[in-house]
Design a protein around this motif. Sequence first.
Motif, PDB file in Angstrom:
ATOM      1  N   THR A 246      -6.956 -10.853  14.648  1.00 46.23           N
ATOM      2  CA  THR A 246      -5.968 -10.676  13.637  1.00 46.23           C
ATOM      3  C   THR A 246      -5.579 -12.399  12.373  1.00 46.23           C
ATOM      4  O   THR A 246      -4.941 -11.315  11.429  1.00 46.23           O
ATOM      5  CB  THR A 246      -4.606 -10.222  14.750  1.00 46.23           C
ATOM      6  N   HIS A 247      -5.615 -12.739  13.058  1.00 47.26           N
ATOM      7  CA  HIS A 247      -5.264 -14.153  12.194  1.00 47.26           C
ATOM      8  C   HIS A 247      -5.606 -14.971  12.780  1.00 47.26           C
ATOM      9  O   HIS A 247      -5.663 -15.680  13.767  1.00 47.26           O
ATOM     10  CB  HIS A 247      -3.500 -13.897  12.073  1.00 47.26           C
ATOM     11  N   ILE A 248      -5.570 -16.335  12.132  1.00 46.86           N
ATOM     12  CA  ILE A 248      -6.205 -17.224  12.082  1.00 46.86           C
ATOM     13  C   ILE A 248      -5.162 -18.547  11.684  1.00 46.86           C
ATOM     14  O   ILE A 248      -4.978 -18.317  10.294  1.00 46.86           O
ATOM     15  CB  ILE A 248      -7.387 -17.861  10.992  1.00 46.86           C
ATOM     16  N   LYS A 249      -4.781 -19.390  12.069  1.00 41.02           N
ATOM     17  CA  LYS A 249      -3.322 -20.004  11.698  1.00 41.02           C
ATOM     18  C   LYS A 249      -4.014 -21.147  11.258  1.00 41.02           C
ATOM     19  O   LYS A 249      -4.814 -21.768  12.042  1.00 41.02           O
ATOM     20  CB  LYS A 249      -2.032 -20.579  12.528  1.00 41.02           C
ATOM     21  N   ARG A 250      -4.157 -22.310  10.327  1.00 41.36           N
ATOM     22  CA  ARG A 250      -4.299 -23.014  10.281  1.00 41.36           C
ATOM     23  C   ARG A 250      -3.300 -24.510  10.529  1.00 41.36           C
ATOM     24  O   ARG A 250      -2.234 -24.576  10.312  1.00 41.36           O
ATOM     25  CB  ARG A 250      -4.427 -23.927   8.034  1.00 41.36           C
ATOM     26  N   CYS A 251      -3.118 -24.845  11.682  1.00 43.51           N
ATOM     27  CA  CYS A 251      -2.817 -26.322  12.173  1.00 43.51           C
ATOM     28  C   CYS A 251      -2.108 -27.475  11.529  1.00 43.51           C
ATOM     29  O   CYS A 251      -1.326 -27.832  11.509  1.00 43.51           O
ATOM     30  CB  CYS A 251      -3.367 -26.298  13.471  1.00 43.51           C
ATOM     31  N   VAL A 252      -3.228 -28.160  10.790  1.00 44.26           N
ATOM     32  CA  VAL A 252      -2.818 -28.893   9.814  1.00 44.26           C
ATOM     33  C   VAL A 252      -1.679 -28.570   9.285  1.00 44.26           C
ATOM     34  O   VAL A 252      -1.088 -29.384   8.843  1.00 44.26           O
ATOM     35  CB  VAL A 252      -4.173 -29.547   9.452  1.00 44.26           C
ATOM     36  N   SER A 253      -2.070 -27.512   8.389  1.00 44.93           N
ATOM     37  CA  SER A 253      -1.332 -27.278   7.099  1.00 44.93           C
ATOM     38  C   SER A 253      -0.147 -26.650   7.208  1.00 44.93           C
ATOM     39  O   SER A 253       0.905 -26.961   6.538  1.00 44.93           O
ATOM     40  CB  SER A 253      -2.119 -26.244   6.385  1.00 44.93           C
ATOM     41  N   SER A 254       0.299 -26.215   8.487  1.00 45.74           N
ATOM     42  CA  SER A 254       1.616 -25.392   8.998  1.00 45.74           C
ATOM     43  C   SER A 254       2.224 -26.862   9.636  1.00 45.74           C
ATOM     44  O   SER A 254       2.044 -27.833  10.182  1.00 45.74           O
ATOM     45  CB  SER A 254       1.429 -24.799   9.761  1.00 45.74           C
ATOM     46  N   ASP A 255       3.696 -26.348   9.570  1.00 45.83           N
ATOM     47  CA  ASP A 255       4.657 -27.017  10.003  1.00 45.83           C
ATOM     48  C   ASP A 255       5.764 -26.251  10.940  1.00 45.83           C
ATOM     49  O   ASP A 255       5.458 -25.019  11.116  1.00 45.83           O
ATOM     50  CB  ASP A 255       5.713 -28.435   8.337  1.00 45.83           C
ATOM     51  N   ASN A 256       6.945 -26.745  11.821  1.00 50.16           N
ATOM     52  CA  ASN A 256       7.752 -25.809  12.168  1.00 50.16           C
ATOM     53  C   ASN A 256       8.098 -24.797  11.611  1.00 50.16           C
ATOM     54  O   ASN A 256       8.637 -24.070  12.746  1.00 50.16           O
ATOM     55  CB  ASN A 256       8.764 -26.927  13.077  1.00 50.16           C
ATOM     56  N   ASN A 257       8.433 -25.366  10.799  1.00 46.31           N
ATOM     57  CA  ASN A 257       8.861 -23.577   9.790  1.00 46.31           C
ATOM     58  C   ASN A 257       8.441 -23.012   8.682  1.00 46.31           C
ATOM     59  O   ASN A 257       8.782 -21.827   8.112  1.00 46.31           O
ATOM     60  CB  ASN A 257      10.025 -24.306   8.974  1.00 46.31           C
ATOM     61  N   ASN A 258       6.868 -23.275   8.278  1.00 42.74           N
ATOM     62  CA  ASN A 258       6.025 -22.439   7.653  1.00 42.74           C
ATOM     63  C   ASN A 258       4.293 -23.026   8.453  1.00 42.74           C
ATOM     64  O   ASN A 258       3.897 -23.335   8.385  1.00 42.74           O
ATOM     65  CB  ASN A 258       5.379 -23.235   6.679  1.00 42.74           C
TER      66      ASN A 258
END
Length: 98
Positions: free
Chosen positions: A56-68
């Motif tokens: 359903t979705h793939i989150k990019r963990c290094v690019s993401s932060d606590n708010n985005n």
Amino acid sequence: MTKDELHAFLIAYFDLVVDSVERGNRRSYFLRRVIWHPSSSTRILHVQYDDRDAVTHIKRCVSSDNNNSVFAPLGPEWLLREAVSEEIDLHWARCNNH
């Protein structure tokens, strides 16, 4: 793409591993070994699946932060390959800056 197809793709092309403790409709993928500690995490992707094991979705963990949150495309394999490669490059850049 199904859970098994994505898993085979990620471990074959990128040397990613999963945390064997995780259960349910999600998996976190780590570069070579599982390290959860925020300052030295090797987590690259967080993948969610539906009840039929479709991605359903793939989150990019290094690019993401606590708010985005930054998500990888669910499109063609070459586009996903590019997104994962970028995420791994960001991980190595972050490691080299510490």
